[in-house]
Design a protein around this motif. Sequence first.
Motif, PDB file in Angstrom:
ATOM      1  N   MET A 139      33.578  40.088  53.886  1.00  0.00           N
ATOM      2  CA  MET A 139      33.043  41.126  53.328  1.00  0.00           C
ATOM      3  C   MET A 139      32.453  40.836  51.927  1.00  0.00           C
ATOM      4  SD  MET A 139      34.809  45.059  52.886  1.00  0.00           S
ATOM      5  CE  MET A 139      34.980  45.460  54.693  1.00  0.00           C
ATOM      6  N   GLY A 140      33.194  40.120  50.978  1.00  0.00           N
ATOM      7  CA  GLY A 140      32.635  39.666  49.885  1.00  0.00           C
ATOM      8  C   GLY A 140      33.147  38.273  49.355  1.00  0.00           C
ATOM      9  N   ARG A 141      32.353  37.728  48.428  1.00  0.00           N
ATOM     10  CA  ARG A 141      32.643  36.579  47.725  1.00  0.00           C
ATOM     11  C   ARG A 141      33.064  37.092  46.306  1.00  0.00           C
ATOM     12  NH1 ARG A 141      27.954  32.407  47.820  1.00  0.00           N
ATOM     13  NH2 ARG A 141      28.429  32.271  49.848  1.00  0.00           N
ATOM     14  N   VAL A 142      34.476  36.526  46.003  1.00  0.00           N
ATOM     15  CA  VAL A 142      34.923  36.907  44.841  1.00  0.00           C
ATOM     16  C   VAL A 142      35.211  35.469  43.840  1.00  0.00           C
ATOM     17  CG1 VAL A 142      37.292  37.737  43.631  1.00  0.00           C
ATOM     18  CG2 VAL A 142      35.637  39.112  45.377  1.00  0.00           C
ATOM     19  N   LEU A 143      34.763  35.758  42.594  1.00  0.00           N
ATOM     20  CA  LEU A 143      35.208  34.739  41.667  1.00  0.00           C
ATOM     21  C   LEU A 143      36.117  35.058  40.646  1.00  0.00           C
ATOM     22  CD1 LEU A 143      34.829  31.816  40.092  1.00  0.00           C
ATOM     23  CD2 LEU A 143      32.941  32.704  39.091  1.00  0.00           C
ATOM     24  N   MET A 144      37.447  34.617  40.748  1.00  0.00           N
ATOM     25  CA  MET A 144      38.402  35.256  39.728  1.00  0.00           C
ATOM     26  C   MET A 144      38.466  34.157  38.596  1.00  0.00           C
ATOM     27  SD  MET A 144      42.462  36.041  40.210  1.00  0.00           S
ATOM     28  CE  MET A 144      42.837  34.300  40.322  1.00  0.00           C
ATOM     29  N   ASP A 156      40.338  40.008  55.153  1.00  0.00           N
ATOM     30  CA  ASP A 156      39.257  40.755  55.808  1.00  0.00           C
ATOM     31  C   ASP A 156      38.241  41.198  55.006  1.00  0.00           C
ATOM     32  OD1 ASP A 156      41.580  42.266  54.777  1.00  0.00           O
ATOM     33  OD2 ASP A 156      40.931  43.978  55.968  1.00  0.00           O
ATOM     34  N   VAL A 157      38.824  41.503  53.762  1.00  0.00           N
ATOM     35  CA  VAL A 157      37.901  41.881  52.662  1.00  0.00           C
ATOM     36  C   VAL A 157      37.448  40.955  51.530  1.00  0.00           C
ATOM     37  CG1 VAL A 157      37.681  43.536  50.520  1.00  0.00           C
ATOM     38  CG2 VAL A 157      39.073  44.360  52.581  1.00  0.00           C
ATOM     39  N   PHE A 158      38.402  40.052  51.356  1.00  0.00           N
ATOM     40  CA  PHE A 158      37.895  38.864  50.426  1.00  0.00           C
ATOM     41  C   PHE A 158      37.552  37.664  51.112  1.00  0.00           C
ATOM     42  CE2 PHE A 158      40.786  42.055  48.231  1.00  0.00           C
ATOM     43  CZ  PHE A 158      40.003  42.017  46.786  1.00  0.00           C
ATOM     44  N   THR A 159      36.522  37.488  51.664  1.00  0.00           N
ATOM     45  CA  THR A 159      36.150  36.541  52.742  1.00  0.00           C
ATOM     46  C   THR A 159      35.938  35.033  52.202  1.00  0.00           C
ATOM     47  OG1 THR A 159      34.042  37.518  52.853  1.00  0.00           O
ATOM     48  CG2 THR A 159      35.461  37.861  54.784  1.00  0.00           C
ATOM     49  N   GLU A 160      35.473  35.065  50.814  1.00  0.00           N
ATOM     50  CA  GLU A 160      35.491  33.714  49.976  1.00  0.00           C
ATOM     51  C   GLU A 160      35.942  33.903  48.716  1.00  0.00           C
ATOM     52  OE1 GLU A 160      31.642  31.538  50.714  1.00  0.00           O
ATOM     53  OE2 GLU A 160      31.150  33.744  51.668  1.00  0.00           O
ATOM     54  N   ASP A 173      41.325  29.004  52.717  1.00  0.00           N
ATOM     55  CA  ASP A 173      40.407  28.069  51.718  1.00  0.00           C
ATOM     56  C   ASP A 173      40.126  28.759  50.322  1.00  0.00           C
ATOM     57  OD1 ASP A 173      38.620  26.042  51.330  1.00  0.00           O
ATOM     58  OD2 ASP A 173      36.948  27.225  51.707  1.00  0.00           O
ATOM     59  N   ILE A 174      40.585  28.198  49.435  1.00  0.00           N
ATOM     60  CA  ILE A 174      40.257  28.787  47.998  1.00  0.00           C
ATOM     61  C   ILE A 174      39.443  27.650  47.204  1.00  0.00           C
ATOM     62  CG2 ILE A 174      41.103  29.625  45.765  1.00  0.00           C
ATOM     63  CD1 ILE A 174      43.751  30.317  47.645  1.00  0.00           C
ATOM     64  N   LYS A 175      38.279  27.858  46.528  1.00  0.00           N
ATOM     65  CA  LYS A 175      37.748  26.652  45.611  1.00  0.00           C
ATOM     66  C   LYS A 175      38.234  27.073  44.424  1.00  0.00           C
ATOM     67  CE  LYS A 175      34.125  25.883  48.763  1.00  0.00           C
ATOM     68  NZ  LYS A 175      35.067  26.342  49.864  1.00  0.00           N
ATOM     69  N   THR A 176      38.138  25.909  43.560  1.00  0.00           N
ATOM     70  CA  THR A 176      38.397  26.171  42.045  1.00  0.00           C
ATOM     71  C   THR A 176      37.478  25.343  41.274  1.00  0.00           C
ATOM     72  OG1 THR A 176      39.810  23.900  42.198  1.00  0.00           O
ATOM     73  CG2 THR A 176      41.179  25.672  42.667  1.00  0.00           C
TER      74      THR A 176
END
Length: 412
Positions: free
Chosen positions: A1-6, A25-29, A55-58
Motif C-alpha cells: 500500500m505504501g513506501r515508508v522511510l523512517m 499489508d499496509v507498509f509494503t516497502e 525486507d528492510i533497506k537501511t
Amino acid sequence: MGRVLMIGAGGVATVAAFKIVQNTDVFTEFMIASHHVEKCDRLVKSIHDKGYNVDIKTAEVDADDVEQLKALFSSYQPDLVINLALPYQDLTIMDACLACGCNYLDTANYEPKDEAHFEYSWQWAYKDKFEKAGLTAILGCGFDPGVSQAYTAYAAKHHFDEIQYLDIVDCNAGNHHKAFATNFNPEINIREITQKGLYYKDGKWIETEPLEIHKDLTYPNIGARDSYLMHHEELESLVKNYPTIKQARFWMTFGKQYLTYLDCIQNLGMSRIDEVTYEAPLADDPTKTVKVNIVPLQFLKAVLPNPQDLGENYDGETSIGCRIRGIKDGKEHTYYIYNNCKHQDAFAETGMQGVSYTTGVPAMAGAMMFLKGIWKKPGVWNVEDFDPDPFLQVLNEQGLPWHEVFDGDLEL
Ligand SMILES: NC(=O)c1ccc[n+]([C@@H]2O[C@H](COP(=O)([O-])OP(=O)(O)OC[C@H]3O[C@@H](n4cnc5c(N)ncnc54)[C@H](O)[C@@H]3O)[C@@H](O)[C@H]2O)c1
Ligand SMILES: N[C@@H](CCCCN[C@@H](CCC(=O)O)C(=O)O)C(=O)O
C-alpha cells in the motif's frame, strides 16, 4: 500500500519498526535511515532475530543536512517520511519533504538546539507550503502529544457538546532499578522537564516556576502518585481547536529520588545547553591538551544509561490519559479515557520499555492512517484535526487498548 522511510533508530523508532513489520499489508516497502547506518542494521537484525522475515533497506543520513535528506528522498521516493529522530531535525526534514514531494509525520515539535523552548509556530508556518504542494504533514503523533489529542477529539465527538476543563495526566509508575535514567532521549527529556510550567485558564496562558504546582492523583491499577504541572506542547493546539475549553493543564508524575537527582544535575550545571570550553588530553598523546567546546547536557547524555537498554529489568506500568469535564445535553459530566502499558509487555514484544512503546505504536498507527488515505489532507495538521475513531481502533488492536470512566471523580 505504501513506501515508508523512517528516520532514527532509537527507542521509539525500534518500537515503530517492530509494529511496521507486523503490518506489511499496509507498509509494503520500508527503509530505516539514521546518523549511523550500523545502528539501523542492528535494528533490522533484531527484527529478523524475532522471526519477522521482512525486507528492510537501511541508509545513513545526517538529518540536519537538507541536501543529504533530499538526495536520500529522491533516490528512495517514499510516500511518507516518519521522523523519529530528534525535534531539532523537524524543519530540515519538512524542507526536504517539500522539495521531494514526500508526506511527513513526527512525534515531537520543533525545538532550536540553542533554546529549550517548544511551540508549534515554526511548523505551523509550513501549512501553506504543504497545502500548495498537495502534501500532508501530521505533527506530534506519539502518545502525548498524539494519543492525548485523539482522546480529546474522541470525547468531543462522542461524549460532549462542550469540553470545558481538560487535564492530561501522564504517569510512569515503572521501576528500571537504576539510580537515575530518562526514558527517552536524555537531552530532550531533561530540557523538557526543567522548563517553566504553563497552563491555560480563561483565555490566558499562566506561567509557573518549573514543577512548582503538584498534587497527588490516583492512577488506575497504580494508586496515588505525586503529579507535577508542566507545559506540554499539545495544549497549544487543543485550546485553539476546542475554544470552549476554559482550563487546560498537563500533569506528569515524578518520584522523590528522580527529583533529587534532577536537582543535583541542575545545581552542578550539567543541564546547561550552552557551550563550555574544556581542556581535553589528546587521544594519541595525553601529555598534550586541546581546547574543546562541549555542551554539559550532551556530555551528561553520554554517561547516563541509554533509554534503549532499560527494558530488561523494568517492572511496573505507565498510565496516560485525559480527564475531561464538560457539558452534554445541558448537563455537566466528567469523562476519563486512558491507557495503561506494562513495561515488561513492551519489552517482550520489542526489546524496548513502555515509554518508547507508547510513543512508537501511535507513530505507526498515524502512518497507517495516512497510507490508508484516512488521514490524508494537504496541509500541516495536529492529531485532533483528524477523525479519532479509526486511529483509536488501531491502537486497541496494536497493543495500546484504552478504557473509559464516565462521571467518576476526576480529583481535579
Ligand atoms: N510524543 C510522545 O509521546 C513522545 C514521547 C517520547 C519521545 N518522543 C520523541 O521521540 C523521538 C525519539 O526519541 P528516542 O527516545 O527514540 O530518542 P533516541 O535518542 O533513542 O533516538 C533518536 C534517533 O535519532 C537519530 N538521530 C539523531 N540526530 C540525527 C541526525 N542529525 N540525523 C539522523 N539521525 C539522527 C539517532 O541516531 C537515534 O537513532 C524524540 O523526538 C522524542 O522527543 C515523543
Ligand atoms: N510520555 C512522557 C514520557 C516521560 C515520562 C516522564 N516521567 C518520569 C518519571 C521518572 C520517575 O519518577 O522515576 C520518567 O522518566 O519516566 C512524555 O511525554 O514526556
